[in-house]
Design an enzyme around this catalytic site. Sequence first.
Site, PDB file in Angstrom:
ATOM      1  N   LEU A 252      56.648 114.134 -35.504  1.00 27.57           N
ATOM      2  CA  LEU A 252      57.948 115.160 -35.878  1.00 27.57           C
ATOM      3  C   LEU A 252      58.735 115.607 -34.586  1.00 27.57           C
ATOM      4  CD1 LEU A 252      54.337 117.462 -36.047  1.00 27.57           C
ATOM      5  CD2 LEU A 252      56.005 116.770 -38.111  1.00 27.57           C
ATOM      6  N   ASP A 253      59.369 116.533 -35.764  1.00 26.43           N
ATOM      7  CA  ASP A 253      60.514 116.807 -34.507  1.00 26.43           C
ATOM      8  C   ASP A 253      59.906 117.463 -33.407  1.00 26.43           C
ATOM      9  OD1 ASP A 253      62.246 116.448 -35.847  1.00 26.43           O
ATOM     10  OD2 ASP A 253      62.418 118.683 -36.872  1.00 26.43           O
ATOM     11  N   ARG A 254      60.387 117.610 -31.514  1.00 27.70           N
ATOM     12  CA  ARG A 254      60.334 118.236 -30.817  1.00 27.70           C
ATOM     13  C   ARG A 254      59.507 119.520 -30.385  1.00 27.70           C
ATOM     14  NH1 ARG A 254      64.164 119.475 -26.179  1.00 27.70           N
ATOM     15  NH2 ARG A 254      64.666 120.748 -27.941  1.00 27.70           N
TER      16      ARG A 254
END
Length: 215
Positions: free
Chosen positions: A61-63
């Site tokens: 997942l994106d940060r």
Amino acid sequence: MSEDYNPPNDPLVVLHEDHEVLLVDKPSGLLSVPGKGDHLADCLIARVQAAFPTALLVHRLDRDTSGVMIFALTPHAQRHLGLQFEKRFTKKTYVARVWGKVEQKTGTIDLPIIVDWPNRPLQKIDFENGRPAVTDYRVVRTTETESRVRLYPQTGRSHQLRLHMREIGHPILGDPFYATGPARDFPRLMLHSETLQFRHPDGGKGMRITAKAPF
């Protein structure tokens, strides 16, 4: 990524654990995997492996996105789950707060995506060279200034949900890449991976794991 990486110190939230798989609720602001440089070493997989040494990466997942992430606990499970993601057998549901009132209650966004090389890690829409990217959405509720939506990605392109919502005029609130002005002025990216459906690597039983959105 800039030097000001200050990931949250939230304790690890385990949603499900068995002999093959581990599902956790990733906090916003924490990298899924380490970045380049010692200052970007703290990440979800490092924290997971401290508690579950055999844990293996399956997806990211994106940060700034929070929510359900699955890890394999055996090489067999990693192969099995990796194939499910590759063949789009998994189903993911996201919750987002977006800018403005989304008038159409349901819809499909079909816009091909490619990396914006001079501005990495940004992505852009490119009808000639982009890879297919499709997102279904459903409006949960609206006010005059924002909408709460559920997003159902049919493909898994980088920044797909963030870029797709921006392209239809409703950027995700708090998005440092794709939102501008007041839409950007929120304490976090208002995007959460709410549900993951997959088949268990041991026997193929269908499973559905959910993490409630914190916003």
